[in-house]
Structures are given as C-alpha cells and as structure tokens.
Design a protein around this motif. Sequence first.
Motif, PDB file in Angstrom:
ATOM      1  N   ASP A  97       0.909  -1.023   0.302  1.00 33.81           N
ATOM      2  CA  ASP A  97      -0.102  -0.071   0.083  1.00 33.81           C
ATOM      3  C   ASP A  97       0.882   1.199   0.091  1.00 33.81           C
ATOM      4  O   ASP A  97       1.436   1.515   0.927  1.00 33.81           O
ATOM      5  CB  ASP A  97      -0.809   0.124   1.257  1.00 33.81           C
ATOM      6  N   HIS A  98       0.901   2.077  -1.287  1.00 31.96           N
ATOM      7  CA  HIS A  98       1.632   3.316  -1.052  1.00 31.96           C
ATOM      8  C   HIS A  98       0.881   4.508  -0.869  1.00 31.96           C
ATOM      9  O   HIS A  98       1.577   5.256  -0.515  1.00 31.96           O
ATOM     10  CB  HIS A  98       2.355   3.327  -2.658  1.00 31.96           C
ATOM     11  N   GLY A  99      -0.335   4.314  -0.974  1.00 30.77           N
ATOM     12  CA  GLY A  99      -1.363   5.420  -0.769  1.00 30.77           C
ATOM     13  C   GLY A  99      -0.819   6.878  -1.087  1.00 30.77           C
ATOM     14  O   GLY A  99      -0.596   7.003  -2.268  1.00 30.77           O
ATOM     15  N   THR A 100      -0.548   7.761  -0.056  1.00 33.65           N
ATOM     16  CA  THR A 100      -0.296   9.075  -0.299  1.00 33.65           C
ATOM     17  C   THR A 100       1.153   9.182   0.260  1.00 33.65           C
ATOM     18  O   THR A 100       1.400  10.597   0.436  1.00 33.65           O
ATOM     19  CB  THR A 100      -1.237  10.022   0.007  1.00 33.65           C
ATOM     20  N   LYS A 101       2.183   8.487   0.040  1.00 34.33           N
ATOM     21  CA  LYS A 101       3.450   8.572   0.512  1.00 34.33           C
ATOM     22  C   LYS A 101       4.122   9.345  -0.411  1.00 34.33           C
ATOM     23  O   LYS A 101       4.838  10.288  -0.018  1.00 34.33           O
ATOM     24  CB  LYS A 101       4.065   7.106   0.637  1.00 34.33           C
ATOM     25  N   VAL A 102       4.074   9.288  -1.647  1.00 32.83           N
ATOM     26  CA  VAL A 102       4.963  10.392  -2.503  1.00 32.83           C
ATOM     27  C   VAL A 102       4.024  11.505  -2.835  1.00 32.83           C
ATOM     28  O   VAL A 102       2.493  11.125  -3.477  1.00 32.83           O
ATOM     29  CB  VAL A 102       5.381   9.409  -3.896  1.00 32.83           C
ATOM     30  N   PRO A 103       4.246  12.647  -2.977  1.00 34.59           N
ATOM     31  CA  PRO A 103       3.461  13.754  -3.501  1.00 34.59           C
ATOM     32  C   PRO A 103       3.086  13.682  -4.925  1.00 34.59           C
ATOM     33  O   PRO A 103       3.798  12.918  -5.886  1.00 34.59           O
ATOM     34  CB  PRO A 103       4.367  14.933  -3.419  1.00 34.59           C
ATOM     35  N   PHE A 134      10.452   9.278 -15.488  1.00 32.73           N
ATOM     36  CA  PHE A 134      11.344  10.290 -16.271  1.00 32.73           C
ATOM     37  C   PHE A 134      12.137  10.912 -14.934  1.00 32.73           C
ATOM     38  O   PHE A 134      11.831  10.628 -13.778  1.00 32.73           O
ATOM     39  CB  PHE A 134      10.847  11.596 -16.810  1.00 32.73           C
ATOM     40  N   GLU A 135      13.413  11.513 -15.153  1.00 27.45           N
ATOM     41  CA  GLU A 135      14.192  12.261 -14.137  1.00 27.45           C
ATOM     42  C   GLU A 135      13.897  13.585 -14.472  1.00 27.45           C
ATOM     43  O   GLU A 135      14.069  14.027 -15.504  1.00 27.45           O
ATOM     44  CB  GLU A 135      15.578  11.787 -14.016  1.00 27.45           C
ATOM     45  N   VAL A 136      13.652  14.537 -13.340  1.00 27.00           N
ATOM     46  CA  VAL A 136      13.561  16.069 -13.268  1.00 27.00           C
ATOM     47  C   VAL A 136      14.497  16.541 -12.461  1.00 27.00           C
ATOM     48  O   VAL A 136      14.347  16.437 -11.090  1.00 27.00           O
ATOM     49  CB  VAL A 136      12.230  16.519 -13.255  1.00 27.00           C
ATOM     50  N   GLU A 137      15.574  17.164 -12.765  1.00 24.76           N
ATOM     51  CA  GLU A 137      16.502  17.667 -11.827  1.00 24.76           C
ATOM     52  C   GLU A 137      17.098  16.897 -10.829  1.00 24.76           C
ATOM     53  O   GLU A 137      17.205  17.037  -9.640  1.00 24.76           O
ATOM     54  CB  GLU A 137      15.782  19.028 -11.114  1.00 24.76           C
ATOM     55  N   GLY A 138      17.226  15.600 -11.312  1.00 19.56           N
ATOM     56  CA  GLY A 138      17.830  14.392 -10.464  1.00 19.56           C
ATOM     57  C   GLY A 138      16.877  13.591  -9.639  1.00 19.56           C
ATOM     58  O   GLY A 138      17.353  12.701  -9.001  1.00 19.56           O
ATOM     59  N   GLU A 139      15.586  13.942  -9.639  1.00 15.56           N
ATOM     60  CA  GLU A 139      14.553  13.213  -9.108  1.00 15.56           C
ATOM     61  C   GLU A 139      13.506  12.621 -10.026  1.00 15.56           C
ATOM     62  O   GLU A 139      13.195  13.045 -11.025  1.00 15.56           O
ATOM     63  CB  GLU A 139      13.755  14.189  -8.133  1.00 15.56           C
ATOM     64  N   PRO A 140      13.057  11.433  -9.402  1.00 14.18           N
ATOM     65  CA  PRO A 140      12.145  10.855 -10.152  1.00 14.18           C
ATOM     66  C   PRO A 140      10.939  11.432 -10.401  1.00 14.18           C
ATOM     67  O   PRO A 140      10.436  11.589  -9.502  1.00 14.18           O
ATOM     68  CB  PRO A 140      12.324   9.161  -9.470  1.00 14.18           C
ATOM     69  N   VAL A 141      10.342  10.916 -11.594  1.00 12.51           N
ATOM     70  CA  VAL A 141       8.891  11.318 -11.725  1.00 12.51           C
ATOM     71  C   VAL A 141       8.196  10.342 -12.542  1.00 12.51           C
ATOM     72  O   VAL A 141       8.541  10.092 -13.486  1.00 12.51           O
ATOM     73  CB  VAL A 141       8.878  12.975 -12.347  1.00 12.51           C
ATOM     74  N   LEU A 156       1.498  13.465 -12.277  1.00 12.89           N
ATOM     75  CA  LEU A 156       2.793  13.621 -12.068  1.00 12.89           C
ATOM     76  C   LEU A 156       2.874  13.332 -10.607  1.00 12.89           C
ATOM     77  O   LEU A 156       2.601  13.751  -9.770  1.00 12.89           O
ATOM     78  CB  LEU A 156       3.282  14.955 -12.421  1.00 12.89           C
ATOM     79  N   ARG A 157       3.960  12.159 -10.429  1.00 17.27           N
ATOM     80  CA  ARG A 157       4.206  11.650  -9.037  1.00 17.27           C
ATOM     81  C   ARG A 157       5.551  11.617  -8.562  1.00 17.27           C
ATOM     82  O   ARG A 157       6.227  10.851  -9.590  1.00 17.27           O
ATOM     83  CB  ARG A 157       3.567  10.348  -8.942  1.00 17.27           C
ATOM     84  N   GLY A 158       5.948  12.307  -7.552  1.00 18.48           N
ATOM     85  CA  GLY A 158       7.533  11.969  -7.458  1.00 18.48           C
ATOM     86  C   GLY A 158       7.784  13.499  -6.278  1.00 18.48           C
ATOM     87  O   GLY A 158       7.083  14.081  -5.913  1.00 18.48           O
ATOM     88  N   PRO A 159       8.706  13.139  -5.578  1.00 22.96           N
ATOM     89  CA  PRO A 159       9.154  13.859  -4.400  1.00 22.96           C
ATOM     90  C   PRO A 159       9.275  15.375  -4.627  1.00 22.96           C
ATOM     91  O   PRO A 159       9.086  16.220  -4.017  1.00 22.96           O
ATOM     92  CB  PRO A 159      10.477  13.264  -4.075  1.00 22.96           C
TER      93      PRO A 159
END
Length: 299
Positions: A97-103, A134-141, A156-159
């Motif tokens: 369950d990943h839920g809303t762990k990632v913005p 993809f990667e955006v500025e070194g962060e996964p999306v 779009l999901r990623g930190p």
Amino acid sequence: MSDSISWAPSPLTTRIEVNGPSHVRFLQGLCSNDVVALGVGVACEAYVPTVQGKVLAHGYLLKDESRVVFAGLGKQATDLLPHLQKYAMIEDVEVIDHGTKVPAILVWGNEAAAWVAQQIGQTDLPAPLRHASFEVEGEPVELFRTTLLEADSFELRGPGVLKLVEGIPSSAESWDTLRILNGFPLHGVDISADHLAQEVNRDNQAISFKKGCYLGQETVARIDAMGHVNKKLVSIAMEPSGEMPELPASLVVEGKEVGRITSLCLADGKWRGLGMIRRGMNAAGSKLTCDLGTVEIVA
C-alpha cells in the motif's frame, strides 16, 4: 503558459502495488479487465469485483516491467488491501500500500501537454492510458496520462512535483466539477460494493468479455447474456431551482423512488450530475418529471 493549465493534488489517492513472479496471473484472476494483454507502460480501467460480481474497487491498472499498480479515486484501500492480501497468501506475490506517501499532482487543460513536456524536458509524451518514468533535476517523476477528465490530464508523481507548480494557484475545487461532466464515477459516492459491475455503465472501458475466468466473472457474464441491469449510473442535467439538494438526493416519480443523484455541480447555468437511475427511465434523452423538477438524462 501557467495561465493555460490547471492543477490539483492528485485524486488518485488509492495506490496499491502488486509485484512478484506471478503478479500478472494473480491480478488477472481478480479484476474485470485483461491484464495479460496490457503492454508494459500501458494502463486500463478495471473493477476488482466481489465474489458476487459487485464493485469492491474501481480504478486504473498501470503495468510496469515487474509490477502492476492499482490507482483509484478516493479511499478504496480500506476494503481493497485486505481483499488482495487475502488471496496473495496462496500466490507468489507481494501487495504494498503506497497510499499518499509520494506527492502527486493532476494537471489538465488545453496547454497541459505542452506544459508537462516543458517541465520534464520531453517532447514525446505518453498517449492516453500510457505511463512512463523520467528524471527531473535528478529526482524521479512518474507520469500517467489519465482519462479522468474530458480535457487532457496528466498525473505527475514524485518527491519534487510540487515545485513544478509553485506560484500557480490550485484548482482543487474545480476538478470534481470536471470529473462529473466527464461522467467518471467516484467510488464511495457514485458507486460502491453494493453495485454490480454493469450498473456503473463503463463496460467498454472497464470490462473484458473475452478474458478467462476471474472472481465475480460468472455474475458479469450472466448479466451480459441477459442484456441489461435494472439500474445504471448516468449523467443528468437539471435547471437550477432553489438551493442545490443535499446528496444523495432521491428522484421520486409518482410517489416511487426511481433513482438517486449522487454527484452534482453547477456548470454552464445548469445543475449537472451523476445518478443511479432505474431501467426504463435512464436512456439518453429521457426526461423525468420528479419532486426535484425536470431531470434530463444526458448520457
């Protein structure tokens, strides 16, 4: 370009991953659409039915190389997670369950594709019901092109995704209006585990009638052979009259309840909504004179 797009926190807040050597076979036996036929990077709409063929959950299945992710509107994990875990005990799979762990954000509008392409530095975006990483500025999306709205829409999901919309006002209040206008049901509001799969009225999007056996399939197949269900979720329109009714609102014709409005919004001077309405009164173009006024079945 920010003036030509809208965004809101992603409404796909139920997010459950299934991985492991037999994850595809596992989900193939528990959902209404054909997971085996999906290519990697492709998604489909599906129901997770109960044994009785009712809708325990509804959402998207996103297929990756080594996992499938269920992404659904609202809070569906409470019922879906233990259901999957129960059957996972006899399979070589893991349910997470990943839920809303990632913005995550939902972006839509006429210029949404161009805006997303600019933000992630890609010109070749996934087609509708396709997803990619993809990667955006070194962060996964993780990018998913949804069919939630009539307008082009992307999750779009990623930190770091919230940084992409800094300075752009959120349109969280308007996204639900657009969902209603597109006829996309919200589980727990428009549909629930009390409803048969075909009552949701998304057979073409969410059911494969050619795949093999799955939990609840006997009921789904029997209804298909019969050719109808006794009620369906449909889009409706009404002329505004006083205050918007409290939902769910009963539709009473000649003293008998013939349906219920479950979602309602004001759009283009009319009340537009979704309602579960009885057979014989739910055909597109029909008009019902009821206690709330005249209700037109739009689709």
